[in-house]
Design a protein around this motif. Structure first.
Motif, PDB file in Angstrom:
ATOM      1  N   SER A  36     -40.369  11.533 -28.889  1.00  0.00           N
ATOM      2  CA  SER A  36     -41.146  10.322 -29.167  1.00  0.00           C
ATOM      3  C   SER A  36     -40.265   9.078 -29.296  1.00  0.00           C
ATOM      4  CB  SER A  36     -41.977  10.509 -30.436  1.00  0.00           C
ATOM      5  OG  SER A  36     -41.119  10.741 -31.539  1.00  0.00           O
ATOM      6  N   HIS A  37     -39.003   9.256 -29.622  1.00  0.00           N
ATOM      7  CA  HIS A  37     -38.111   8.104 -29.797  1.00  0.00           C
ATOM      8  C   HIS A  37     -37.397   7.700 -28.500  1.00  0.00           C
ATOM      9  CE1 HIS A  37     -35.462  11.612 -30.385  1.00  0.00           C
ATOM     10  NE2 HIS A  37     -34.578  10.862 -29.761  1.00  0.00           N
ATOM     11  N   LYS A  39     -38.242   6.112 -25.691  1.00  0.00           N
ATOM     12  CA  LYS A  39     -38.386   4.737 -25.196  1.00  0.00           C
ATOM     13  C   LYS A  39     -37.630   3.755 -26.075  1.00  0.00           C
ATOM     14  CE  LYS A  39     -42.252   2.068 -26.114  1.00  0.00           C
ATOM     15  NZ  LYS A  39     -43.640   1.711 -25.902  1.00  0.00           N
ATOM     16  N   TRP A  40     -37.549   4.040 -27.386  1.00  0.00           N
ATOM     17  CA  TRP A  40     -36.829   3.152 -28.301  1.00  0.00           C
ATOM     18  C   TRP A  40     -35.323   3.316 -28.130  1.00  0.00           C
ATOM     19  CZ3 TRP A  40     -40.254  -0.153 -29.316  1.00  0.00           C
ATOM     20  CH2 TRP A  40     -41.577   0.221 -29.519  1.00  0.00           C
ATOM     21  N   GLY A  41     -34.890   4.529 -27.818  1.00  0.00           N
ATOM     22  CA  GLY A  41     -33.475   4.761 -27.549  1.00  0.00           C
ATOM     23  C   GLY A  41     -33.026   4.037 -26.298  1.00  0.00           C
ATOM     24  N   LYS A  42     -33.866   4.039 -25.282  1.00  0.00           N
ATOM     25  CA  LYS A  42     -33.550   3.316 -24.050  1.00  0.00           C
ATOM     26  C   LYS A  42     -33.416   1.820 -24.333  1.00  0.00           C
ATOM     27  CE  LYS A  42     -35.258   2.582 -19.379  1.00  0.00           C
ATOM     28  NZ  LYS A  42     -36.339   2.815 -18.413  1.00  0.00           N
ATOM     29  N   LEU A  43     -34.327   1.287 -25.148  1.00  0.00           N
ATOM     30  CA  LEU A  43     -34.266  -0.128 -25.521  1.00  0.00           C
ATOM     31  C   LEU A  43     -33.005  -0.420 -26.323  1.00  0.00           C
ATOM     32  CD1 LEU A  43     -35.572  -2.932 -25.586  1.00  0.00           C
ATOM     33  CD2 LEU A  43     -36.863  -2.178 -27.605  1.00  0.00           C
ATOM     34  N   ALA A  44     -32.645   0.469 -27.246  1.00  0.00           N
ATOM     35  CA  ALA A  44     -31.426   0.286 -28.047  1.00  0.00           C
ATOM     36  C   ALA A  44     -30.198   0.216 -27.148  1.00  0.00           C
ATOM     37  CB  ALA A  44     -31.286   1.425 -29.067  1.00  0.00           C
ATOM     38  N   VAL A  45     -30.115   1.118 -26.180  1.00  0.00           N
ATOM     39  CA  VAL A  45     -28.983   1.133 -25.254  1.00  0.00           C
ATOM     40  C   VAL A  45     -28.950  -0.151 -24.432  1.00  0.00           C
ATOM     41  CG1 VAL A  45     -28.059   2.284 -23.189  1.00  0.00           C
ATOM     42  CG2 VAL A  45     -28.767   3.645 -25.175  1.00  0.00           C
ATOM     43  N   GLU A  46     -30.101  -0.607 -23.941  1.00  0.00           N
ATOM     44  CA  GLU A  46     -30.167  -1.866 -23.176  1.00  0.00           C
ATOM     45  C   GLU A  46     -29.624  -3.037 -23.991  1.00  0.00           C
ATOM     46  OE1 GLU A  46     -34.059  -2.964 -21.726  1.00  0.00           O
ATOM     47  OE2 GLU A  46     -34.354  -0.996 -20.823  1.00  0.00           O
ATOM     48  N   LYS A  47     -30.087  -3.165 -25.227  1.00  0.00           N
ATOM     49  CA  LYS A  47     -29.684  -4.298 -26.066  1.00  0.00           C
ATOM     50  C   LYS A  47     -28.207  -4.232 -26.419  1.00  0.00           C
ATOM     51  CE  LYS A  47     -33.573  -6.359 -25.988  1.00  0.00           C
ATOM     52  NZ  LYS A  47     -33.717  -7.612 -25.283  1.00  0.00           N
ATOM     53  N   VAL A  48     -27.683  -3.036 -26.638  1.00  0.00           N
ATOM     54  CA  VAL A  48     -26.252  -2.897 -26.938  1.00  0.00           C
ATOM     55  C   VAL A  48     -25.426  -3.268 -25.716  1.00  0.00           C
ATOM     56  CG1 VAL A  48     -24.443  -1.181 -27.369  1.00  0.00           C
ATOM     57  CG2 VAL A  48     -26.460  -1.275 -28.851  1.00  0.00           C
ATOM     58  N   ARG A  49     -25.868  -2.868 -24.544  1.00  0.00           N
ATOM     59  CA  ARG A  49     -25.128  -3.230 -23.315  1.00  0.00           C
ATOM     60  C   ARG A  49     -25.135  -4.737 -23.094  1.00  0.00           C
ATOM     61  NH1 ARG A  49     -26.994   1.856 -19.771  1.00  0.00           N
ATOM     62  NH2 ARG A  49     -25.242   3.200 -20.296  1.00  0.00           N
ATOM     63  N   PHE A  61     -26.852   8.702 -30.912  1.00  0.00           N
ATOM     64  CA  PHE A  61     -27.512   9.618 -31.842  1.00  0.00           C
ATOM     65  C   PHE A  61     -28.743   8.948 -32.445  1.00  0.00           C
ATOM     66  CE2 PHE A  61     -27.957  11.247 -36.227  1.00  0.00           C
ATOM     67  CZ  PHE A  61     -28.253  12.559 -35.935  1.00  0.00           C
ATOM     68  N   HIS A  62     -29.876   9.624 -32.400  1.00  0.00           N
ATOM     69  CA  HIS A  62     -31.096   9.126 -33.049  1.00  0.00           C
ATOM     70  C   HIS A  62     -31.023   9.543 -34.512  1.00  0.00           C
ATOM     71  CE1 HIS A  62     -35.510   9.588 -34.123  1.00  0.00           C
ATOM     72  NE2 HIS A  62     -35.355   8.291 -33.891  1.00  0.00           N
ATOM     73  N   ILE A  63     -30.929   8.570 -35.403  1.00  0.00           N
ATOM     74  CA  ILE A  63     -30.842   8.859 -36.835  1.00  0.00           C
ATOM     75  C   ILE A  63     -32.197   9.292 -37.373  1.00  0.00           C
ATOM     76  CG2 ILE A  63     -30.391   7.850 -39.105  1.00  0.00           C
ATOM     77  CD1 ILE A  63     -28.350   5.999 -37.653  1.00  0.00           C
ATOM     78  N   GLY A  64     -33.235   8.552 -36.993  1.00  0.00           N
ATOM     79  CA  GLY A  64     -34.568   8.921 -37.439  1.00  0.00           C
ATOM     80  C   GLY A  64     -35.512   7.743 -37.468  1.00  0.00           C
ATOM     81  N   ARG A  65     -36.718   8.010 -37.976  1.00  0.00           N
ATOM     82  CA  ARG A  65     -37.776   6.993 -38.050  1.00  0.00           C
ATOM     83  C   ARG A  65     -38.210   6.873 -39.504  1.00  0.00           C
ATOM     84  NH1 ARG A  65     -41.976   9.321 -35.128  1.00  0.00           N
ATOM     85  NH2 ARG A  65     -41.175   8.350 -33.258  1.00  0.00           N
ATOM     86  N   THR A  66     -38.403   5.624 -39.948  1.00  0.00           N
ATOM     87  CA  THR A  66     -39.028   5.362 -41.245  1.00  0.00           C
ATOM     88  C   THR A  66     -40.306   4.592 -40.969  1.00  0.00           C
ATOM     89  OG1 THR A  66     -37.717   3.344 -41.547  1.00  0.00           O
ATOM     90  CG2 THR A  66     -36.864   5.346 -42.552  1.00  0.00           C
ATOM     91  N   GLU A  67     -41.339   4.900 -41.747  1.00  0.00           N
ATOM     92  CA  GLU A  67     -42.639   4.275 -41.492  1.00  0.00           C
ATOM     93  C   GLU A  67     -43.181   3.592 -42.732  1.00  0.00           C
ATOM     94  OE1 GLU A  67     -45.539   6.627 -39.471  1.00  0.00           O
ATOM     95  OE2 GLU A  67     -44.030   7.664 -38.272  1.00  0.00           O
ATOM     96  N   GLU A  68     -43.804   2.458 -42.498  1.00  0.00           N
ATOM     97  CA  GLU A  68     -44.572   1.731 -43.509  1.00  0.00           C
ATOM     98  C   GLU A  68     -46.035   1.826 -43.077  1.00  0.00           C
ATOM     99  OE1 GLU A  68     -43.323   0.216 -46.270  1.00  0.00           O
ATOM    100  OE2 GLU A  68     -41.321   0.929 -45.750  1.00  0.00           O
ATOM    101  N   ALA A  69     -46.895   1.064 -43.722  1.00  0.00           N
ATOM    102  CA  ALA A  69     -48.323   1.119 -43.380  1.00  0.00           C
ATOM    103  C   ALA A  69     -48.577   0.710 -41.931  1.00  0.00           C
ATOM    104  CB  ALA A  69     -49.120   0.225 -44.327  1.00  0.00           C
ATOM    105  N   LEU A  89     -21.930   1.409 -33.877  1.00  0.00           N
ATOM    106  CA  LEU A  89     -22.979   0.406 -34.027  1.00  0.00           C
ATOM    107  C   LEU A  89     -24.233   1.084 -34.578  1.00  0.00           C
ATOM    108  CD1 LEU A  89     -22.735  -1.514 -30.615  1.00  0.00           C
ATOM    109  CD2 LEU A  89     -21.814  -2.236 -32.825  1.00  0.00           C
ATOM    110  N   LEU A  90     -24.903   0.381 -35.463  1.00  0.00           N
ATOM    111  CA  LEU A  90     -26.198   0.825 -35.961  1.00  0.00           C
ATOM    112  C   LEU A  90     -27.247  -0.086 -35.334  1.00  0.00           C
ATOM    113  CD1 LEU A  90     -27.967   2.498 -37.908  1.00  0.00           C
ATOM    114  CD2 LEU A  90     -27.553   0.726 -39.622  1.00  0.00           C
ATOM    115  N   VAL A  91     -28.228   0.517 -34.670  1.00  0.00           N
ATOM    116  CA  VAL A  91     -29.308  -0.248 -34.043  1.00  0.00           C
ATOM    117  C   VAL A  91     -30.605   0.148 -34.729  1.00  0.00           C
ATOM    118  CG1 VAL A  91     -30.514  -0.805 -31.906  1.00  0.00           C
ATOM    119  CG2 VAL A  91     -28.084  -0.228 -31.839  1.00  0.00           C
ATOM    120  N   MET A  92     -31.307  -0.856 -35.254  1.00  0.00           N
ATOM    121  CA  MET A  92     -32.577  -0.622 -35.925  1.00  0.00           C
ATOM    122  C   MET A  92     -33.662  -1.417 -35.214  1.00  0.00           C
ATOM    123  SD  MET A  92     -31.185  -0.660 -39.831  1.00  0.00           S
ATOM    124  CE  MET A  92     -32.735  -0.128 -40.548  1.00  0.00           C
ATOM    125  N   ILE A  93     -34.654  -0.719 -34.685  1.00  0.00           N
ATOM    126  CA  ILE A  93     -35.749  -1.355 -33.953  1.00  0.00           C
ATOM    127  C   ILE A  93     -37.008  -1.238 -34.798  1.00  0.00           C
ATOM    128  CG2 ILE A  93     -37.144  -1.333 -31.859  1.00  0.00           C
ATOM    129  CD1 ILE A  93     -34.742  -0.024 -30.440  1.00  0.00           C
TER     130      ILE A  93
END
Length: 111
Positions: A36-37, A39-49, A61-69, A89-93
């Motif tokens: 499930s992550h 598409k977000w990993g692909k975006l993270a890699v794009e932005k880092v590049r 490495f996918h660290i994980g997902r945190t959720e709010e409401a 680098l830590l990438v948070m989307i």
């Protein structure tokens, strides 16, 4: 005696084999599912590049997902190599869970 033993082994093999095939098919299908992550990993890699064009991504490495409401945050760690330097680098989307619209992308160096 030997004939009965061979018949028993053959019968068990015939009965068990279809179930073994089914189990292997389920395992193969599970291995092919896209996480499930992804598409977000692909975006993270794009932005880092974009932010670090002269560096190479050595590890991801996918660290994980945190959720709010209404929002969720996908976190990734990327290990970079740039010449003789290496750093993390830590990438948070952050995104809206319902629309999947990106709210923010934060990239920070890890010491």
């Amino acid at each position: 005696m030997m004939r009965a033993l061979l018949t028993g082994v053959l019968l068990i093999s015939i009965l068990f084999f279809p179930f073994a095939q089914t189990a292997l098919c389920f395992q193969a299908e599970a291995a092919l599912e896209t996480p499930s992550h992804a598409k977000w990993g692909k975006l993270a890699v794009e932005k880092v590049r974009e932010a670090y064009p002269s560096a190479n991504i050595a590890d991801y490495f996918h660290i994980g997902r945190t959720e709010e409401a209404k929002t969720a945050v996908e976190s990734f760690r990327l290990w970079m190599k740039e010449g003789s330097k290496e750093y993390g680098l830590l990438v948070m989307i952050t995104y809206d869970k319902q629309t999947e619209r990106v709210i923010s992308i934060k990239i920070s160096k890890i010491s």
